[in-house]
Motif scaffolding. Structure first.
Motif, PDB file in Angstrom:
ATOM      1  N   ILE A  63       0.831  -1.206   0.000  1.00 32.46           N
ATOM      2  CA  ILE A  63       0.000   0.000   0.000  1.00 32.46           C
ATOM      3  C   ILE A  63       0.860   1.248   0.000  1.00 32.46           C
ATOM      4  N   SER A  64       2.009   1.195   0.680  1.00 34.87           N
ATOM      5  CA  SER A  64       2.880   2.368   0.753  1.00 34.87           C
ATOM      6  C   SER A  64       3.432   2.775  -0.607  1.00 34.87           C
ATOM      7  N   LEU A  65       3.455   1.847  -1.565  1.00 30.95           N
ATOM      8  CA  LEU A  65       3.970   2.166  -2.893  1.00 30.95           C
ATOM      9  C   LEU A  65       3.114   3.207  -3.598  1.00 30.95           C
ATOM     10  N   ALA A  66       1.859   3.328  -3.193  1.00 32.57           N
ATOM     11  CA  ALA A  66       0.953   4.268  -3.849  1.00 32.57           C
ATOM     12  C   ALA A  66       1.433   5.706  -3.722  1.00 32.57           C
ATOM     13  N   SER A  67       2.204   6.004  -2.703  1.00 33.18           N
ATOM     14  CA  SER A  67       2.688   7.367  -2.494  1.00 33.18           C
ATOM     15  C   SER A  67       4.016   7.640  -3.197  1.00 33.18           C
ATOM     16  N   HIS A  68       4.561   6.629  -3.862  1.00 38.55           N
ATOM     17  CA  HIS A  68       5.868   6.794  -4.511  1.00 38.55           C
ATOM     18  C   HIS A  68       5.760   7.697  -5.731  1.00 38.55           C
ATOM     19  N   GLU A  69       6.724   8.592  -5.857  1.00 36.78           N
ATOM     20  CA  GLU A  69       6.827   9.450  -7.027  1.00 36.78           C
ATOM     21  C   GLU A  69       8.212   9.288  -7.620  1.00 36.78           C
ATOM     22  N   GLY A  70       8.302   9.341  -8.937  1.00 35.51           N
ATOM     23  CA  GLY A  70       9.592   9.186  -9.579  1.00 35.51           C
ATOM     24  C   GLY A  70       9.733   7.835 -10.240  1.00 35.51           C
ATOM     25  N   SER A  71      10.970   7.489 -10.590  1.00 34.94           N
ATOM     26  CA  SER A  71      11.250   6.266 -11.335  1.00 34.94           C
ATOM     27  C   SER A  71      10.975   5.022 -10.507  1.00 34.94           C
ATOM     28  N   VAL A  72      10.475   3.987 -11.174  1.00 33.85           N
ATOM     29  CA  VAL A  72      10.235   2.728 -10.482  1.00 33.85           C
ATOM     30  C   VAL A  72      11.559   2.078 -10.062  1.00 33.85           C
ATOM     31  N   ASP A  73      12.651   2.432 -10.725  1.00 37.12           N
ATOM     32  CA  ASP A  73      13.952   1.829 -10.416  1.00 37.12           C
ATOM     33  C   ASP A  73      14.356   2.026  -8.963  1.00 37.12           C
ATOM     34  N   ALA A  74      13.813   3.074  -8.324  1.00 44.82           N
ATOM     35  CA  ALA A  74      14.204   3.384  -6.957  1.00 44.82           C
ATOM     36  C   ALA A  74      13.541   2.474  -5.922  1.00 44.82           C
ATOM     37  N   LEU A  75      12.569   1.689  -6.332  1.00 49.16           N
ATOM     38  CA  LEU A  75      11.825   0.854  -5.396  1.00 49.16           C
ATOM     39  C   LEU A  75      12.500  -0.504  -5.208  1.00 49.16           C
ATOM     40  N   ARG A 225      -2.285   2.446 -10.977  1.00 47.61           N
ATOM     41  CA  ARG A 225      -3.452   1.681 -10.541  1.00 47.61           C
ATOM     42  C   ARG A 225      -3.513   1.562  -9.011  1.00 47.61           C
ATOM     43  N   LEU A 226      -2.361   1.559  -8.359  1.00 45.30           N
ATOM     44  CA  LEU A 226      -2.356   1.498  -6.896  1.00 45.30           C
ATOM     45  C   LEU A 226      -3.091   2.686  -6.278  1.00 45.30           C
ATOM     46  N   ARG A 227      -3.129   3.792  -6.994  1.00 41.64           N
ATOM     47  CA  ARG A 227      -3.779   5.005  -6.489  1.00 41.64           C
ATOM     48  C   ARG A 227      -5.259   5.059  -6.859  1.00 41.64           C
ATOM     49  N   SER A 228      -5.748   4.034  -7.556  1.00 44.45           N
ATOM     50  CA  SER A 228      -7.130   4.042  -8.036  1.00 44.45           C
ATOM     51  C   SER A 228      -8.115   3.712  -6.927  1.00 44.45           C
ATOM     52  N   PRO A 229      -9.364   4.169  -7.041  1.00 43.89           N
ATOM     53  CA  PRO A 229     -10.390   3.831  -6.047  1.00 43.89           C
ATOM     54  C   PRO A 229     -10.610   2.316  -5.933  1.00 43.89           C
ATOM     55  N   GLU A 230     -10.530   1.593  -7.046  1.00 48.55           N
ATOM     56  CA  GLU A 230     -10.748   0.144  -7.023  1.00 48.55           C
ATOM     57  C   GLU A 230      -9.695  -0.557  -6.174  1.00 48.55           C
TER      58      GLU A 230
END
Length: 242
Positions: A63-75, A225-230
């Protein structure tokens, strides 16, 4: 430690060790897994403690990934996926019980996959309001064809070991009590081959740059999609049930 790493006789055994959480992967585990794969001196054997191979992402970290901004490489999760994609060494996976989400998509990067008779693979992304990850939109389709891959992804149903074997996702199905012995035997046979030739053969058989491009494309869509209402509703229901 939630991941155990041991080296012996040309084999690096990487064992998920969070059985109480069905080996769900958190950020720290992804980092350890990445480092272990990147620096592997020989054949890699992926294993897990307990009744299940991997329940996917730890829901809180997820769930915390939804707040991530920037490149996916940093995750951390994408570092793990990159380590799998560009792994020089052959990877053998030994899978028992449930393999959910990334617990299944990581198998598509492995060079040999052994399943116990009770293994069940599942890709519940669409039911959670999400999209495929880990290169599965490309790799699974290449492996089993569009129609079957779309059915697996859209239904999210558990795929029994025999079906995974018959469709080419796994190499072998063995009795639960024989899984560790059989998978280690496979790794030992690979480790007995000339290492340079083994590495070169794997390199010739894969196109990691193309796979990684697809993973990044998937990742950007997945985070949106993680930030979506669904997705928010699906996670809230999961946490309430838990």
């Amino acid at each position: 430690m939630s991941v155990k790493v041991t080296d012996a006789a040309g084999i690096r055994r990487i064992r998920l060790d969070r059985a109480a959480k069905k080996n769900a992967l958190d950020h720290a585990m992804y980092t350890t897994l990445s480092e272990a794969i990147e620096a592997a001196p020989g054949v890699i054997l992926l294993e897990a403690e307990g009744g299940d191979f991997c329940a996917g992402n730890d829901i809180v970290d997820f769930i915390s990934l939804a707040s991530h901004e920037g490149s996916v490489d940093a995750l951390p999760v994408f570092r793990f996926l990159k380590a799998l994609t560009f792994a020089r060494m052959p990877i053998v996976a030994a899978v028992q019980g449930q393999a959910v989400g990334v617990g299944t998509t990581m198998l598509l990067h492995c060079d040999q996959v052994l399943l116990s008779e009770d293994a069940r693979l599942s890709l519940p992304f669409l039911r959670l309001g999400l999209t495929p990850e880990g290169g599965s939109s490309l790799l699974l389709t290449e492996r089993i064809g569009h129609a079957r891959a779309f059915e697996w992804l859209s239904s999210g149903r558990p795929i029994p070991a025999t079906e995974a074997l018959n469709t080419g996702v796994a190499n072998r199905v063995v009795a639960r009590e024989a899984l560790e012995t059989e998978s280690l035997s496979v790794a030992e046979k690979l480790a007995a081959l000339p290492l340079a030739a083994l590495i070169q053969a794997k390199s010739l058989m894969r196109q990691p740059d193309m796979i990684w491009d697809q993973i990044v494309r998937e990742g950007e869509t997945f985070l949106a999609r993680l930030r979506s209402p669904e997705a928010a509703a699906a996670f809230a229901a999961f946490l309430k049930k838990g």
